[in-house]
Motif scaffolding. Structure first.
Motif, PDB file in Angstrom:
ATOM      1  N   THR A 140       0.833  -1.207   0.000  1.00 61.57           N
ATOM      2  CA  THR A 140       0.000   0.000   0.000  1.00 61.57           C
ATOM      3  C   THR A 140       0.865   1.252   0.000  1.00 61.57           C
ATOM      4  OG1 THR A 140      -1.695  -1.193   1.235  1.00 61.57           O
ATOM      5  CG2 THR A 140      -1.830   1.199   1.242  1.00 61.57           C
ATOM      6  N   ALA A 141       1.928   1.242   0.766  1.00 58.97           N
ATOM      7  CA  ALA A 141       2.820   2.398   0.803  1.00 58.97           C
ATOM      8  C   ALA A 141       3.474   2.633  -0.552  1.00 58.97           C
ATOM      9  CB  ALA A 141       3.877   2.198   1.875  1.00 58.97           C
ATOM     10  N   PHE A 142       3.876   1.563  -1.227  1.00 59.22           N
ATOM     11  CA  PHE A 142       4.498   1.729  -2.535  1.00 59.22           C
ATOM     12  C   PHE A 142       3.487   2.168  -3.585  1.00 59.22           C
ATOM     13  CE2 PHE A 142       7.851  -1.336  -0.937  1.00 59.22           C
ATOM     14  CZ  PHE A 142       8.776  -0.334  -0.741  1.00 59.22           C
ATOM     15  N   LEU A 143       2.238   1.734  -3.466  1.00 58.88           N
ATOM     16  CA  LEU A 143       1.216   2.190  -4.406  1.00 58.88           C
ATOM     17  C   LEU A 143       0.867   3.656  -4.178  1.00 58.88           C
ATOM     18  CD1 LEU A 143      -1.178  -0.871  -4.716  1.00 58.88           C
ATOM     19  CD2 LEU A 143       0.361   0.066  -6.436  1.00 58.88           C
ATOM     20  N   LEU A 144       0.999   4.135  -2.947  1.00 62.58           N
ATOM     21  CA  LEU A 144       0.762   5.549  -2.689  1.00 62.58           C
ATOM     22  C   LEU A 144       1.810   6.417  -3.378  1.00 62.58           C
ATOM     23  CD1 LEU A 144      -0.427   5.601   1.011  1.00 62.58           C
ATOM     24  CD2 LEU A 144      -1.755   6.047  -1.040  1.00 62.58           C
ATOM     25  N   ALA A 145       2.980   5.865  -3.653  1.00 65.16           N
ATOM     26  CA  ALA A 145       3.978   6.607  -4.424  1.00 65.16           C
ATOM     27  C   ALA A 145       3.469   6.876  -5.841  1.00 65.16           C
ATOM     28  CB  ALA A 145       5.284   5.835  -4.470  1.00 65.16           C
ATOM     29  N   LEU A 146       2.712   5.937  -6.395  1.00 64.90           N
ATOM     30  CA  LEU A 146       2.106   6.170  -7.711  1.00 64.90           C
ATOM     31  C   LEU A 146       1.072   7.284  -7.651  1.00 64.90           C
ATOM     32  CD1 LEU A 146       1.623   2.524  -8.988  1.00 64.90           C
ATOM     33  CD2 LEU A 146       3.335   4.185  -9.691  1.00 64.90           C
ATOM     34  N   LEU A 147       0.317   7.340  -6.561  1.00 62.20           N
ATOM     35  CA  LEU A 147      -0.644   8.422  -6.387  1.00 62.20           C
ATOM     36  C   LEU A 147       0.073   9.767  -6.301  1.00 62.20           C
ATOM     37  CD1 LEU A 147      -3.556   9.409  -5.856  1.00 62.20           C
ATOM     38  CD2 LEU A 147      -3.108   9.033  -3.431  1.00 62.20           C
ATOM     39  N   GLY A 148       1.183   9.806  -5.575  1.00 65.86           N
ATOM     40  CA  GLY A 148       1.977  11.030  -5.509  1.00 65.86           C
ATOM     41  C   GLY A 148       2.507  11.436  -6.872  1.00 65.86           C
ATOM     42  N   GLY A 149       2.916  10.466  -7.670  1.00 66.52           N
ATOM     43  CA  GLY A 149       3.374  10.765  -9.024  1.00 66.52           C
ATOM     44  C   GLY A 149       2.260  11.310  -9.897  1.00 66.52           C
ATOM     45  N   LEU A 150       1.070  10.746  -9.766  1.00 66.04           N
ATOM     46  CA  LEU A 150      -0.084  11.249 -10.523  1.00 66.04           C
ATOM     47  C   LEU A 150      -0.407  12.674 -10.113  1.00 66.04           C
ATOM     48  CD1 LEU A 150      -2.587  10.729 -12.396  1.00 66.04           C
ATOM     49  CD2 LEU A 150      -3.782  10.138 -10.288  1.00 66.04           C
ATOM     50  N   LEU A 151      -0.429  12.930  -8.806  1.00 61.55           N
ATOM     51  CA  LEU A 151      -0.738  14.280  -8.337  1.00 61.55           C
ATOM     52  C   LEU A 151       0.317  15.284  -8.785  1.00 61.55           C
ATOM     53  CD1 LEU A 151      -2.004  13.593  -4.708  1.00 61.55           C
ATOM     54  CD2 LEU A 151      -3.354  14.274  -6.693  1.00 61.55           C
ATOM     55  N   SER A 152       1.588  14.883  -8.760  1.00 65.02           N
ATOM     56  CA  SER A 152       2.634  15.828  -9.147  1.00 65.02           C
ATOM     57  C   SER A 152       2.626  16.096 -10.647  1.00 65.02           C
ATOM     58  CB  SER A 152       4.001  15.324  -8.709  1.00 65.02           C
ATOM     59  OG  SER A 152       4.396  14.219  -9.478  1.00 65.02           O
ATOM     60  N   ASP A 153       2.258  15.108 -11.444  1.00 66.13           N
ATOM     61  CA  ASP A 153       2.231  15.322 -12.893  1.00 66.13           C
ATOM     62  C   ASP A 153       0.977  16.045 -13.355  1.00 66.13           C
ATOM     63  OD1 ASP A 153       4.651  14.151 -13.246  1.00 66.13           O
ATOM     64  OD2 ASP A 153       3.857  12.195 -13.821  1.00 66.13           O
ATOM     65  N   ALA A 154      -0.152  15.769 -12.711  1.00 65.49           N
ATOM     66  CA  ALA A 154      -1.410  16.294 -13.220  1.00 65.49           C
ATOM     67  C   ALA A 154      -1.861  17.582 -12.538  1.00 65.49           C
ATOM     68  CB  ALA A 154      -2.497  15.237 -13.067  1.00 65.49           C
ATOM     69  N   TYR A 155      -1.627  17.719 -11.256  1.00 68.58           N
ATOM     70  CA  TYR A 155      -2.237  18.837 -10.535  1.00 68.58           C
ATOM     71  C   TYR A 155      -1.233  19.794  -9.901  1.00 68.58           C
ATOM     72  CZ  TYR A 155      -6.298  15.895 -11.076  1.00 68.58           C
ATOM     73  OH  TYR A 155      -7.286  15.119 -11.605  1.00 68.58           O
ATOM     74  N   PHE A 156      -0.179  19.287  -9.303  1.00 66.78           N
ATOM     75  CA  PHE A 156       0.799  20.116  -8.614  1.00 66.78           C
ATOM     76  C   PHE A 156       2.154  19.947  -9.298  1.00 66.78           C
ATOM     77  CE2 PHE A 156      -2.181  18.504  -5.368  1.00 66.78           C
ATOM     78  CZ  PHE A 156      -2.743  19.709  -4.983  1.00 66.78           C
ATOM     79  N   THR A 157       3.131  20.684  -8.819  1.00 67.45           N
ATOM     80  CA  THR A 157       4.486  20.441  -9.311  1.00 67.45           C
ATOM     81  C   THR A 157       5.131  19.372  -8.439  1.00 67.45           C
ATOM     82  OG1 THR A 157       5.447  22.147  -7.893  1.00 67.45           O
ATOM     83  CG2 THR A 157       4.707  22.837 -10.066  1.00 67.45           C
ATOM     84  N   SER A 158       6.149  18.747  -8.958  1.00 67.68           N
ATOM     85  CA  SER A 158       6.804  17.690  -8.191  1.00 67.68           C
ATOM     86  C   SER A 158       7.488  18.249  -6.946  1.00 67.68           C
ATOM     87  CB  SER A 158       7.816  16.950  -9.063  1.00 67.68           C
ATOM     88  OG  SER A 158       8.774  17.852  -9.556  1.00 67.68           O
ATOM     89  N   TYR A 159       7.866  19.518  -6.983  1.00 70.21           N
ATOM     90  CA  TYR A 159       8.499  20.144  -5.826  1.00 70.21           C
ATOM     91  C   TYR A 159       7.522  20.208  -4.655  1.00 70.21           C
ATOM     92  CZ  TYR A 159      10.730  23.746  -3.003  1.00 70.21           C
ATOM     93  OH  TYR A 159      11.282  24.437  -1.979  1.00 70.21           O
ATOM     94  N   TYR A 160       6.283  20.630  -4.899  1.00 71.94           N
ATOM     95  CA  TYR A 160       5.300  20.723  -3.823  1.00 71.94           C
ATOM     96  C   TYR A 160       4.918  19.342  -3.289  1.00 71.94           C
ATOM     97  CZ  TYR A 160       4.745  25.642  -4.881  1.00 71.94           C
ATOM     98  OH  TYR A 160       4.980  26.965  -5.068  1.00 71.94           O
TER      99      TYR A 160
END
Length: 113
Positions: free
Chosen positions: A81-101
């Motif tokens: 689950t923790a490793f899959l949440l990294a994919l969610l973080g990648g989706l959020l950084s690519d689609a909605y926020f910047t990777s820095y935030y």
């Protein structure tokens, strides 16, 4: 015109901005200091995560009275689950926020842990 473009190429990165959306400059933004920060956060995150995972197996089997096989399954489910949440973080950084935030939010959550 060519000299102005060459000066901008030497002094800044095309298409990159700082946290106030000003053009990023080579001598001031990024570099070894930023890379060292990222490296230290990643090393500390991995140390904390793996130490917690190994201790969680012992905790579940010793104090929660689960069989060792079941506690290992629970820990691997937690790690997955923790490793899959990294994919969610990648989706959020690519689609909605910047990777820095996203990186700063993840580092803050990890430090609170």
């Amino acid at each position: 015109m060519l000299m102005k473009e060459l000066e901008h190429e030497v002094n800044g990165w095309e298409g990159y901005v700082d946290y106030r959306f000003r053009p990023a400059k080579r001598g001031r933004h990024g570099g070894m200091r930023a890379a060292l920060f990222v490296l230290v956060v990643e090393v500390l995150e991995n140390l904390a995560f793996l130490a917690n995972a190994s201790n969680l197996v012992l905790y579940l089997s010793k104090y929660m009275n689960l069989p060792p096989s079941r506690s290992a399954i629970n820990v691997t489910n937690f790690m997955g689950t923790a490793f899959l949440l990294a994919l969610l973080g990648g989706l959020l950084s690519d689609a909605y926020f910047t990777s820095y935030y996203i990186y700063l939010m993840s580092a803050g959550i990890e430090f609170l842990h």
